[in-house]
Write a protein that holds these residues in place. Structure first.
Motif, PDB file in Angstrom:
ATOM      1  N   MET A   1      40.746  51.528  37.253  1.00  5.55           N
ATOM      2  CA  MET A   1      39.839  51.032  36.583  1.00  5.55           C
ATOM      3  C   MET A   1      40.921  50.922  35.155  1.00  5.55           C
ATOM      4  SD  MET A   1      36.306  52.733  38.217  1.00  5.55           S
ATOM      5  CE  MET A   1      35.663  51.452  36.925  1.00  5.55           C
ATOM      6  N   LEU A   2      41.915  51.909  34.445  1.00  2.02           N
ATOM      7  CA  LEU A   2      42.315  51.386  33.392  1.00  2.02           C
ATOM      8  C   LEU A   2      43.430  50.515  33.230  1.00  2.02           C
ATOM      9  CD1 LEU A   2      41.878  55.655  32.047  1.00  2.02           C
ATOM     10  CD2 LEU A   2      40.403  53.489  31.759  1.00  2.02           C
ATOM     11  N   LYS A   3      43.593  50.178  34.688  1.00  2.00           N
ATOM     12  CA  LYS A   3      44.766  49.502  34.733  1.00  2.00           C
ATOM     13  C   LYS A   3      44.682  47.603  34.847  1.00  2.00           C
ATOM     14  CE  LYS A   3      48.965  48.569  37.483  1.00  2.00           C
ATOM     15  NZ  LYS A   3      48.673  47.431  37.750  1.00  2.00           N
ATOM     16  N   GLY A   4      45.082  46.987  34.273  1.00  2.00           N
ATOM     17  CA  GLY A   4      45.169  45.329  34.623  1.00  2.00           C
ATOM     18  C   GLY A   4      45.098  45.605  35.929  1.00  2.00           C
ATOM     19  N   ASP A   5      44.461  43.754  37.109  1.00  2.00           N
ATOM     20  CA  ASP A   5      44.519  43.538  37.804  1.00  2.00           C
ATOM     21  C   ASP A   5      45.825  42.256  37.910  1.00  2.00           C
ATOM     22  OD1 ASP A   5      43.667  44.875  39.674  1.00  2.00           O
ATOM     23  OD2 ASP A   5      41.716  42.945  39.668  1.00  2.00           O
ATOM     24  N   GLN A   6      46.714  42.728  36.839  1.00  2.00           N
ATOM     25  CA  GLN A   6      48.110  41.173  37.015  1.00  2.00           C
ATOM     26  C   GLN A   6      49.044  42.084  36.496  1.00  2.00           C
ATOM     27  OE1 GLN A   6      47.504  37.187  36.158  1.00  2.00           O
ATOM     28  NE2 GLN A   6      45.788  37.833  35.620  1.00  2.00           N
ATOM     29  N   THR A   7      50.350  41.846  36.239  1.00  2.00           N
ATOM     30  CA  THR A   7      51.568  42.404  35.761  1.00  2.00           C
ATOM     31  C   THR A   7      52.497  41.502  35.756  1.00  2.00           C
ATOM     32  OG1 THR A   7      51.686  44.471  37.134  1.00  2.00           O
ATOM     33  CG2 THR A   7      53.204  44.150  36.404  1.00  2.00           C
ATOM     34  N   ILE A   8      51.789  41.273  34.333  1.00  5.76           N
ATOM     35  CA  ILE A   8      52.754  40.314  33.549  1.00  5.76           C
ATOM     36  C   ILE A   8      53.775  40.744  32.491  1.00  5.76           C
ATOM     37  CG2 ILE A   8      52.579  38.061  32.087  1.00  5.76           C
ATOM     38  CD1 ILE A   8      49.438  37.582  33.786  1.00  5.76           C
TER      39      ILE A   8
ATOM     40  N   PRO B   1      34.348  53.592  32.702  1.00  5.88           N
ATOM     41  CA  PRO B   1      35.109  52.562  31.336  1.00  5.88           C
ATOM     42  C   PRO B   1      35.928  50.852  32.066  1.00  5.88           C
ATOM     43  CG  PRO B   1      36.334  54.446  30.710  1.00  5.88           C
ATOM     44  CD  PRO B   1      34.961  54.884  31.713  1.00  5.88           C
ATOM     45  N   ALA B   2      36.417  50.052  32.065  1.00 11.88           N
ATOM     46  CA  ALA B   2      36.905  49.838  32.893  1.00 11.88           C
ATOM     47  C   ALA B   2      37.654  48.191  31.930  1.00 11.88           C
ATOM     48  CB  ALA B   2      36.208  48.656  33.847  1.00 11.88           C
ATOM     49  N   VAL B   3      39.145  47.853  32.093  1.00  9.83           N
ATOM     50  CA  VAL B   3      39.677  46.871  31.688  1.00  9.83           C
ATOM     51  C   VAL B   3      39.054  45.655  31.658  1.00  9.83           C
ATOM     52  CG1 VAL B   3      41.591  48.695  31.513  1.00  9.83           C
ATOM     53  CG2 VAL B   3      41.785  46.851  33.229  1.00  9.83           C
ATOM     54  N   GLU B   4      38.359  45.251  32.732  1.00  6.81           N
ATOM     55  CA  GLU B   4      37.713  44.040  33.371  1.00  6.81           C
ATOM     56  C   GLU B   4      36.989  44.326  33.973  1.00  6.81           C
ATOM     57  OE1 GLU B   4      40.391  41.904  36.229  1.00  6.81           O
ATOM     58  OE2 GLU B   4      42.174  42.556  35.642  1.00  6.81           O
ATOM     59  N   GLU B   5      35.306  43.605  33.908  1.00  4.14           N
ATOM     60  CA  GLU B   5      34.206  42.988  34.440  1.00  4.14           C
ATOM     61  C   GLU B   5      34.282  43.676  35.856  1.00  4.14           C
ATOM     62  OE1 GLU B   5      31.084  44.437  32.752  1.00  4.14           O
ATOM     63  OE2 GLU B   5      32.382  44.604  30.307  1.00  4.14           O
TER      64      GLU B   5
ATOM     65  N   TYR C   1      36.016  44.198  37.676  1.00  4.89           N
ATOM     66  CA  TYR C   1      36.023  45.951  38.301  1.00  4.89           C
ATOM     67  C   TYR C   1      34.551  47.007  39.347  1.00  4.89           C
ATOM     68  CZ  TYR C   1      40.890  46.313  37.475  1.00  4.89           C
ATOM     69  OH  TYR C   1      41.963  46.395  37.153  1.00  4.89           O
ATOM     70  N   HIS C   2      33.037  47.151  38.196  1.00  2.00           N
ATOM     71  CA  HIS C   2      32.283  47.097  38.243  1.00  2.00           C
ATOM     72  C   HIS C   2      31.663  46.179  39.295  1.00  2.00           C
ATOM     73  CE1 HIS C   2      32.671  48.937  34.106  1.00  2.00           C
ATOM     74  NE2 HIS C   2      32.223  50.403  34.793  1.00  2.00           N
ATOM     75  N   ALA C   3      31.807  44.851  39.270  1.00  3.50           N
ATOM     76  CA  ALA C   3      30.281  44.517  40.211  1.00  3.50           C
ATOM     77  C   ALA C   3      31.413  44.452  41.339  1.00  3.50           C
ATOM     78  CB  ALA C   3      31.567  42.426  39.748  1.00  3.50           C
ATOM     79  N   SER C   4      33.205  44.442  41.762  1.00  2.00           N
ATOM     80  CA  SER C   4      32.779  45.406  43.014  1.00  2.00           C
ATOM     81  C   SER C   4      32.676  46.594  43.716  1.00  2.00           C
ATOM     82  CB  SER C   4      34.916  45.137  43.310  1.00  2.00           C
ATOM     83  OG  SER C   4      34.844  44.249  42.621  1.00  2.00           O
TER      84      SER C   4
END
Length: 424
Positions: A325-332, A384-388, A390-393
């Motif tokens: 959850m501390l890692k984002g979903d995109q690798t740019i 804690p999560a880097v993207e909201e 995640y909690h919805a999932s």
């Protein structure tokens, strides 16, 4: 030149996971050491040692042949027995836990090193026997070589005791789970720590030029710096559509480029991506989720029926999910403040669905397991999560688990206990 070194690194990274890698190196070293000792014996090393420590030297050729022959026979039997135990370990792990565990167990360096010590000692003793004549006297015998052969045999006996201890530990599911967890946590932390703060926007790739990989295999390593150099040189952006660790099909779209690329440039990009026929947790943390989930599912099957192991597996999954959850979903990835490369990533909602769909199927009939899974999900939605999203999932998985549980459980007391967990 960079591509060449990447290939060498990938080749070494692949072969060192093979069970025969270190034994082969040790066997070759044993052969070379035997040749070295033959040369030193011709220079009279045994004569010098005989004058200094005569009590350590064998004084008769027949005795030397008998001792080394006994050592050789014993070491061959020891190696066969040890190899049989390794095969038994692999068979038991495959049948009781998951076949996916085999690459990790085979790549255990401790087993490989011990088998290598056996092979090196055997080859050394064989070539030392060639240099002994039964009629030789003490001043013409290769005494130092014989003494080293005896010492190598003693070393092998000590290594065998350690081997018995190590293999008895390796087969325990707690140690297997802990090894998988440690490797994946190390990989995840590396990805999180190396992440640079970049905008999370990347151009729409729907109308970009598409290219196929031409061959199939699991994506193992990506030489990112080389691909970034190609992007800058060609003044384009590149999107790798298949996440690292997943299987790339030969006719599937693998690359997308903002500008049209020549065939040679596409081949250069693909040459900086290595493919393999297997997977390792050290290269792909997603594999850890698969392995631990399969262990839990196998433990809940009627043939195994081991809910304790499934509970342990869920504990490790909880920690891995919290770290993910501390890692984002995109690798740019950027270079010189320019967004040049995007690599597809297994999204968090996909990961949670894949894990939870398997757990729901095999655990929804067991109230204890349902409580444990809901405890995990309830714990994660407070992390804690880097993207909201995640909690919805996680909330969606909780609701799905509750709905499936109500269909499977008939005892009101079990349903009430599960409801108390959610309220708590």
């Amino acid at each position: 030149m960079k591509t060449f070194f990447v290939r060498i690194f990938d080749f070494f990274n692949t072969i060192q996971s093979k069970i025969a890698f270190y034994p082969t190196l040790f066997a070759f070293s044993g052969f070379l050491f035997a040749l070295l000792m033959m040369y030193l014996e011709q220079q009279g090393i045994s004569r010098k040692v005989m004058d200094l420590l005569p009590q350590l030297m064998v004084e008769d050729g027949d005795t030397a042949l008998t001792v080394l022959s006994a050592c050789l026979g014993g070491l061959i039997s020891l190696m066969v027995f040890s190899f049989s135990m390794v095969m038994l370990l692999l068979s038991q792990a495959s049948s009781n836990y998951s076949p996916r565990l085999l690459p990790g167990l085979i790549s255990d360096k401790r087993h490989q090193l011990i088998l290598g010590v056996y092979l090196a000692s055997i080859l050394y003793i064989i070539f030392t026997l060639f240099s002994i004549e039964p009629s030789e006297k003490k001043y013409t015998l290769p005494g130092v070589s014989v003494l080293l052969g005896i010492l190598f045999t003693i070393t092998c006996l000590v290594a065998f005791i350690y081997f018995i201890h190590n293999i008895s530990q390796s087969i325990q599911i707690n140690n297997i789970l802990d090894t998988i967890f440690s490797d994946s946590r190390k990989r995840l932390k590396h990805l999180i720590d190396s992440k640079k703060e970049v905008p999370l926007s990347f151009p729409d790739t729907e109308n970009w030029h598409k290219y196929k990989v031409g061959h199939s295999g699991y994506i193992q390593n990506i030489a990112i710096n080389n691909i970034l150099d190609i992007c800058e040189r060609e003044h384009t952006k590149i999107y790798i559509t298949i996440p690292k660790g997943l299987f790339a099909l030969s006719n599937a779209v693998f690359l997308k480029s903002e500008k049209k690329l020549d065939k040679e440039v596409v081949e250069q990009v693909i040459s900086n991506i290595s493919f393999s026929k297997g997977e390792l947790v050290e290269d792909n943390y997603i594999l850890a989720f698969k392995q631990i989930t399969e262990i839990a599912v196998k433990a809940m099957s009627p043939g195994i029926n081991d809910p304790g192991t499934a509970i342990n597996a869920i504990d490790y999954l909880t920690e891995l999910f919290a770290l993910r959850m501390l890692k984002g979903d995109q690798t740019i990835i950027t270079q010189n403040n320019k967004i040049l490369l995007r690599i597809a990533t297994v999204r968090f909602n996909e990961l949670t669905y894949n894990v939870m769909s398997s757990l729901r199927t095999y655990c929804k009939h067991d109230p204890i397991m349902v409580q444990k899974i809901l405890w995990m999900l309830n714990y994660l939605r407070n992390q804690p999560a880097v993207e909201e999203s995640y909690h919805a999932s996680i909330n969606e998985e909780i609701q799905t688990m509750i709905n499936e549980t109500r269909k499977s459980l008939e005892c009101e007391r079990d349903i009430l206990a599960i409801s108390k967990i959610l309220k708590a």
